[in-house]
Write a protein that holds these residues in place. Structure first.
Motif, PDB file in Angstrom:
ATOM      1  N   GLU A 112      -8.133  -0.757 -72.276  1.00 55.05           N
ATOM      2  CA  GLU A 112      -9.694  -1.583 -73.323  1.00 55.05           C
ATOM      3  C   GLU A 112     -10.258  -0.741 -72.560  1.00 55.05           C
ATOM      4  O   GLU A 112      -9.773  -0.277 -71.417  1.00 55.05           O
ATOM      5  CB  GLU A 112      -9.506  -3.103 -72.701  1.00 55.05           C
ATOM      6  CG  GLU A 112      -9.091  -3.882 -74.275  1.00 55.05           C
ATOM      7  CD  GLU A 112      -9.471  -5.525 -74.165  1.00 55.05           C
ATOM      8  OE1 GLU A 112      -9.957  -5.835 -73.048  1.00 55.05           O
ATOM      9  OE2 GLU A 112      -8.258  -6.253 -74.536  1.00 55.05           O
ATOM     10  N   ARG A 113     -11.865  -0.676 -72.713  1.00 52.42           N
ATOM     11  CA  ARG A 113     -12.774   0.132 -71.919  1.00 52.42           C
ATOM     12  C   ARG A 113     -12.935  -0.961 -70.420  1.00 52.42           C
ATOM     13  O   ARG A 113     -12.833  -1.661 -70.894  1.00 52.42           O
ATOM     14  CB  ARG A 113     -13.739   0.420 -72.288  1.00 52.42           C
ATOM     15  CG  ARG A 113     -13.985   0.894 -73.556  1.00 52.42           C
ATOM     16  CD  ARG A 113     -15.599   1.317 -73.786  1.00 52.42           C
ATOM     17  NE  ARG A 113     -15.948   0.420 -75.288  1.00 52.42           N
ATOM     18  CZ  ARG A 113     -17.132   1.016 -75.813  1.00 52.42           C
ATOM     19  NH1 ARG A 113     -17.776   2.085 -75.585  1.00 52.42           N
ATOM     20  NH2 ARG A 113     -17.560   0.721 -76.584  1.00 52.42           N
ATOM     21  N   ALA A 118     -21.491 -10.499 -77.725  1.00 58.39           N
ATOM     22  CA  ALA A 118     -21.053 -10.085 -76.290  1.00 58.39           C
ATOM     23  C   ALA A 118     -20.497  -8.808 -75.770  1.00 58.39           C
ATOM     24  O   ALA A 118     -20.571  -8.559 -74.738  1.00 58.39           O
ATOM     25  CB  ALA A 118     -19.923 -11.137 -76.923  1.00 58.39           C
ATOM     26  N   PHE A 119     -20.123  -7.877 -76.710  1.00 54.80           N
ATOM     27  CA  PHE A 119     -19.100  -7.090 -76.625  1.00 54.80           C
ATOM     28  C   PHE A 119     -20.115  -5.957 -75.961  1.00 54.80           C
ATOM     29  O   PHE A 119     -20.270  -5.493 -74.794  1.00 54.80           O
ATOM     30  CB  PHE A 119     -18.368  -6.186 -77.498  1.00 54.80           C
ATOM     31  CG  PHE A 119     -18.108  -5.139 -77.622  1.00 54.80           C
ATOM     32  CD1 PHE A 119     -16.758  -4.782 -76.543  1.00 54.80           C
ATOM     33  CD2 PHE A 119     -18.569  -4.178 -77.199  1.00 54.80           C
ATOM     34  CE1 PHE A 119     -16.425  -3.440 -76.729  1.00 54.80           C
ATOM     35  CE2 PHE A 119     -18.133  -2.554 -77.014  1.00 54.80           C
ATOM     36  CZ  PHE A 119     -16.888  -2.602 -76.640  1.00 54.80           C
ATOM     37  N   ALA A 160     -23.416  -4.257 -68.606  1.00 52.41           N
ATOM     38  CA  ALA A 160     -22.729  -4.771 -67.449  1.00 52.41           C
ATOM     39  C   ALA A 160     -21.561  -4.360 -66.281  1.00 52.41           C
ATOM     40  O   ALA A 160     -21.859  -3.590 -65.038  1.00 52.41           O
ATOM     41  CB  ALA A 160     -21.759  -6.610 -67.351  1.00 52.41           C
ATOM     42  N   ASP A 161     -20.233  -3.609 -67.669  1.00 47.19           N
ATOM     43  CA  ASP A 161     -19.349  -2.569 -66.929  1.00 47.19           C
ATOM     44  C   ASP A 161     -20.496  -1.437 -66.631  1.00 47.19           C
ATOM     45  O   ASP A 161     -19.630  -1.046 -65.892  1.00 47.19           O
ATOM     46  CB  ASP A 161     -18.391  -2.815 -68.018  1.00 47.19           C
ATOM     47  CG  ASP A 161     -17.554  -3.864 -68.286  1.00 47.19           C
ATOM     48  OD1 ASP A 161     -17.670  -4.520 -67.185  1.00 47.19           O
ATOM     49  OD2 ASP A 161     -16.658  -3.665 -69.050  1.00 47.19           O
ATOM     50  N   VAL A 162     -20.835  -0.538 -67.612  1.00 51.48           N
ATOM     51  CA  VAL A 162     -21.276   0.850 -67.056  1.00 51.48           C
ATOM     52  C   VAL A 162     -22.252   0.221 -65.992  1.00 51.48           C
ATOM     53  O   VAL A 162     -22.096   1.343 -65.214  1.00 51.48           O
ATOM     54  CB  VAL A 162     -21.729   0.838 -68.647  1.00 51.48           C
ATOM     55  CG1 VAL A 162     -22.903   2.602 -67.590  1.00 51.48           C
ATOM     56  CG2 VAL A 162     -21.066   1.485 -69.596  1.00 51.48           C
ATOM     57  N   SER A 163     -23.208  -0.423 -66.112  1.00 49.16           N
ATOM     58  CA  SER A 163     -24.090  -0.629 -64.834  1.00 49.16           C
ATOM     59  C   SER A 163     -22.855  -0.980 -63.124  1.00 49.16           C
ATOM     60  O   SER A 163     -23.248   0.127 -62.540  1.00 49.16           O
ATOM     61  CB  SER A 163     -25.170  -1.305 -64.764  1.00 49.16           C
ATOM     62  OG  SER A 163     -25.438  -2.498 -65.951  1.00 49.16           O
ATOM     63  N   GLY A 205      -9.769   5.157 -60.404  1.00 45.68           N
ATOM     64  CA  GLY A 205      -9.882   5.367 -62.027  1.00 45.68           C
ATOM     65  C   GLY A 205     -11.301   3.891 -62.168  1.00 45.68           C
ATOM     66  O   GLY A 205     -12.247   3.102 -61.075  1.00 45.68           O
ATOM     67  N   THR A 206     -11.691   4.596 -63.463  1.00 51.35           N
ATOM     68  CA  THR A 206     -12.335   3.768 -64.060  1.00 51.35           C
ATOM     69  C   THR A 206     -12.617   2.742 -64.620  1.00 51.35           C
ATOM     70  O   THR A 206     -12.966   1.700 -65.849  1.00 51.35           O
ATOM     71  CB  THR A 206     -14.085   4.131 -64.556  1.00 51.35           C
ATOM     72  OG1 THR A 206     -13.175   5.801 -65.158  1.00 51.35           O
ATOM     73  CG2 THR A 206     -15.402   4.756 -63.571  1.00 51.35           C
ATOM     74  N   GLY A 207     -11.131   2.812 -65.138  1.00 48.22           N
ATOM     75  CA  GLY A 207     -10.487   2.224 -66.343  1.00 48.22           C
ATOM     76  C   GLY A 207     -10.526   2.688 -68.223  1.00 48.22           C
ATOM     77  O   GLY A 207     -10.918   2.036 -69.072  1.00 48.22           O
TER      78      GLY A 207
END
Ligand SMILES: Nc1ncnc2c1ncn2[C@@H]1O[C@H](COP(=O)(O)OP(=O)(O)OP(=O)(O)O)[C@@H](O)[C@H]1O
Ligand SMILES: [Mg+2]
Length: 351
Positions: free
Chosen positions: A290-291, A117-118, A124-127, A305-307
């Motif tokens: 968290e990332r 899941a991670f 998904a986040d990176v893309s 910012g990207t977090g």
């Protein structure tokens, strides 16, 4: 044919009774009635004995094992309860072995599911994060190619914007690389002794212009006692202070204040980055490390910012066996702090 404990015991008892009676009949002088009684007694005794052994010591345990294996097949591992059995029974051990094996496997499966899941969420986040700067740069370049390149003013403006997007992309990729290198252990910490005060001075110098633009008072509150020597990785701690000061300036409105200060303890030096910014709501506090986590996605994106900043801070500090503490009040400001072990250096004075 059904091999139940009862049928097997009946068959066994019957055979034992026949053998016993036959043997007795060979002995001279034994009467028929005595043979009958002997037959009945040996039949009932053997039946009772074999039935108890088969039913309670073997069949019941084997059934339990079957049931457990059935559940394992159906993947209902979490429904398996620890079996209780008599201490006399050797099959109980097998039962327990299967039980502990099943729980171990269940744990592994749960862990793998979490990782899966991670991984999905991470990709998904990176893309998503990569898409934004690529899309922007692509837009500017295509507009230039479609004719804007001939207009000198527009050309420079668009090229600058494309370059800014690509710089953002570079920052993002660098952050991701740093994170993954720290996580896989490819980056080893290089511990050395250095002056934390000097490190903070250098970082603050870099941010002076940015702070001035927002009319933020950026200060280092430390006297010149030389008590700020720590034992840590200089480069990585610079990155930590960089991220904390950068956040403090980003999330503090114009004309606010950002102070870096120290708390000198006997064994540790605590570094504090204090701002008079917007603060972080309590419900978000436990997630900001968290990332890709941002409190206000749209607003922090405006600020570029990207977090990833605090995720990097967390990992670096974990590599130093310490962690960042946060205290924050919405509308008042935030305090980010972390401890590092002090090392006695030149100019050190007694506490
Ligand atoms: N000093 C602060 N004041 C208020 N909110 C903060 C502060 N520091 C962090 N935050 C919140 O925590 C979130 C996560 O911070 P983090 O540094 O990890 O990411 P970012 O600043 O959005 O992006 P990046 O640092 O990767 O450029 C921020 O988006 C912001 O909402
Ligand atoms: Mg940040």
């Amino acid at each position: 044919m059904v091999y139940s404990a009862r049928t097997l015991s009946l068959l066994l008892a019957f055979s034992i009774a026949i053998v016993t009676t036959l043997f007795l009949s060979l002995v001279e002088g034994v009467e028929r009635s005595a043979l009958f009684v002997a037959g009945v007694i040996s039949f009932s005794a053997s039946y009772l004995l074999t039935f108890v052994i088969l039913e309670f010591l073997i069949f019941r345990e084997i059934n339990k094992i079957y049931k457990m294996i059935g559940k394992l097949k159906k993947k209902e591992l979490s429904g398996i309860a620890k079996q209780k059995g008599g201490a006399l029974n050797p099959l109980e051990k097998i039962n327990e072995e299967i039980f502990s094996f099943a729980t171990l496997k269940q744990k592994e499966i749960d862990e793998l599911r979490k990782l899966e899941a991670f991984r999905k969420e991470f990709i998904a986040d990176v893309s998503h994060e990569l898409k934004t700067p690529i899309f922007a740069a692509q837009g500017f370049v295509h507009t230039l190619l479609d004719g804007a390149v001939n207009d000198k003013n527009v050309r420079t403006k668009f090229l600058k914007k494309a370059a800014k997007s690509l710089d953002g992309l570079d920052d993002l990729v660098q952050d991701l690389l740093t994170l993954s290198q720290i996580e896989t252990g490819d980056i080893k910490m290089h511990f050395e002794q250095f002056d934390m005060r000097k490190l903070c001075e250098e970082v603050i110098e870099q941010f002076e212009e940015k702070a001035e633009r927002k009319k933020i008072k950026l200060r280092l509150l430390a006297d010149n006692h030389g008590k700020y020597n720590v034992y840590a990785d200089y480069k990585r701690i610079t990155q930590v202070i960089n991220n904390l000061v950068s956040n403090a300036i980003n999330y503090t409105p114009d004309e606010g204040e950002v102070n870096v200060s120290f708390d000198v303890g006997k064994k540790n030096l605590t570094t504090l980055v204090v701002d008079t910014g917007e603060g972080i709501p309590a419900s978000h506090l436990h997630r900001i490390f968290e990332r890709f986590y941002r409190v206000d996605k749209s607003r922090s994106r405006e600020k570029g910012g990207t977090g990833l900043g605090l995720a990097i801070v967390k990992h670096i500090l974990e590599g130093h066996n310490t962690k960042a503490e946060v205290q924050s009040t919405v509308g008042v400001g935030s305090v980010f702090s972390f401890k590092l072990p002090r090392s006695k250096g030149e100019g050190e004075q007694a506490d």
